[in-house]
Enzyme design. Sequence first.
Site, short mmCIF file in Angstrom:
data_model
loop_
_atom_site.label_atom_id
_atom_site.label_comp_id
_atom_site.label_asym_id
_atom_site.label_seq_id
_atom_site.Cartn_x
_atom_site.Cartn_y
_atom_site.Cartn_z
N CYS A 161 5.24 -6.39 8.57
CA CYS A 161 6.23 -5.87 9.52
C CYS A 161 6.26 -6.79 10.73
CB CYS A 161 5.82 -4.45 9.96
SG CYS A 161 7.01 -3.69 11.09
N CYS A 221 -1.16 -0.90 15.07
CA CYS A 221 -0.82 -0.87 13.65
C CYS A 221 -1.39 -2.08 12.91
CB CYS A 221 0.70 -0.84 13.51
SG CYS A 221 1.25 -0.95 11.81
N CYS A 251 3.67 8.48 0.68
CA CYS A 251 4.08 7.64 1.81
C CYS A 251 4.25 6.22 1.26
CB CYS A 251 3.00 7.68 2.89
SG CYS A 251 3.35 6.55 4.25
N GLU A 296 0.84 -1.21 0.00
CA GLU A 296 0.00 0.00 0.00
C GLU A 296 0.88 1.26 0.00
OE1 GLU A 296 -3.09 -0.16 3.02
OE2 GLU A 296 -3.12 2.03 3.16
N CYS A 330 3.77 -3.32 16.71
CA CYS A 330 3.16 -2.18 17.41
C CYS A 330 1.65 -2.43 17.54
CB CYS A 330 3.44 -0.88 16.67
SG CYS A 330 5.19 -0.54 16.49
N CYS A 333 -3.34 3.45 8.44
CA CYS A 333 -2.27 2.98 7.57
C CYS A 333 -2.25 1.46 7.53
CB CYS A 333 -0.98 3.53 8.17
SG CYS A 333 0.47 2.98 7.37
S1 SF4 Z 1 3.99 1.12 13.26
FE1 SF4 Z 1 3.49 -0.78 12.16
S2 SF4 Z 1 4.76 -0.74 10.34
FE2 SF4 Z 1 5.64 0.77 11.77
S3 SF4 Z 1 7.18 -0.39 12.95
FE3 SF4 Z 1 5.28 -0.52 14.12
S4 SF4 Z 1 4.34 -2.43 13.44
FE4 SF4 Z 1 5.88 -1.88 11.92
#
Ligand code: SF4
Length: 353
Positions: free
Chosen positions: A120, A127, A113, A100, A124, A341
């Site tokens: 990932c 996210c 972006c 994306e 987090c 996001c």
């Molecule tokens: S915010 Fe999401 S994409 Fe960014 S480092 Fe944390 S888990 Fe990974």
Amino acid sequence: MLDLKNCDGRKDIKSMTLDEITEELEALGEKSFRAKQLYDWIHVKLAVSFDGMSSLSKELRRKLKENYSLTSLKTVEERRSRVDGTRKYLFGLEDGHIIESVWMQYQHGNSVCISSQVGCRMGCRFCASTLDGLERNLRPSEMLDQIYRIQSLTGERVSHVVVMGAGEPMDNYENVVRFLRLISSEKGLNISQRNLTVSTCGIVPGIRRFAEEGLQVTLALSLHAPNDEVRRTLMPVANRYKLEDVLGACRYYFEKTGRRLTFEYSLVRGVNDNLEEAGALARLLRDEKGHVNLIPVNPIKERDYVQSDRKAIADFKNLLEKNGINVTIRREMGRDIGGACGQLRKSYMEGEG
Ligand code: SF4
């Protein structure tokens, strides 16, 4: 690890520097000015195939096709916001993965972006991009082509790039640094390094190494808490690196580059948004060189975090300002086209797109 091959083993020519392309073409028995022409087709004219490179001989185009791949992302979906003109794109990679990217219009120019990884592994809690873990790193060409495709599709010059989509840039270090050099190369799209921002969740050795690269890129730190205790509830990476060490690395980045940092702080109701936390944040950042960017968190359905209300956001901001901290509130862009996001990709993968 730097990876300059695509999945069928051919060399990924879009990830190469002009010097490397020159060497490759010389090995094929071509003159060096051909390398400049080829580089121009790839990085300025944004060609999507070797066939379209009309100033190169048929024979050279044949050799190129045989030995190299020219990464070109497929547009799977485009969504346009009716509210602010933001566009979100889902692009298909050659191995079927989907990523994306987002295009946003600001007064200072057009910003893209980009994602730096498929998924990932940082975990987090707020996210959507991390819910299925890390699939793979993106190559420099796959990062570049998010911008090239968007510039071609919109017909407008991209002036700013933020590496803030899916992925942790420091977890794909060499590819990201090579991407930054290519996108800011005078012989390519030539986007000023000062208009490039890399956002990290706080990988201390990565930040310190990044400080030594001689780049003039802005570093954004995902801070999201005024202390380790709260930070650990939001970001597993906080179990690996103490805030004290993360901020030490950020200071080092400023000393080496002279670039002021951005401290990203997502406000989550009842988790990190009260005035006590604002006071602690002001104390924590009192002597740091940078500003705080407050982000009203975008809820994702897999987690039960809720956005702070307007008054809480305003009070938090005021208290920081009273304590001499520079603060901005991030404008929410494209809220009507996929929310948080990584959310558009997630819903597409689940067949809701
Ligand atoms: S915010 Fe999401 S994409 Fe960014 S480092 Fe944390 S888990 Fe990974």
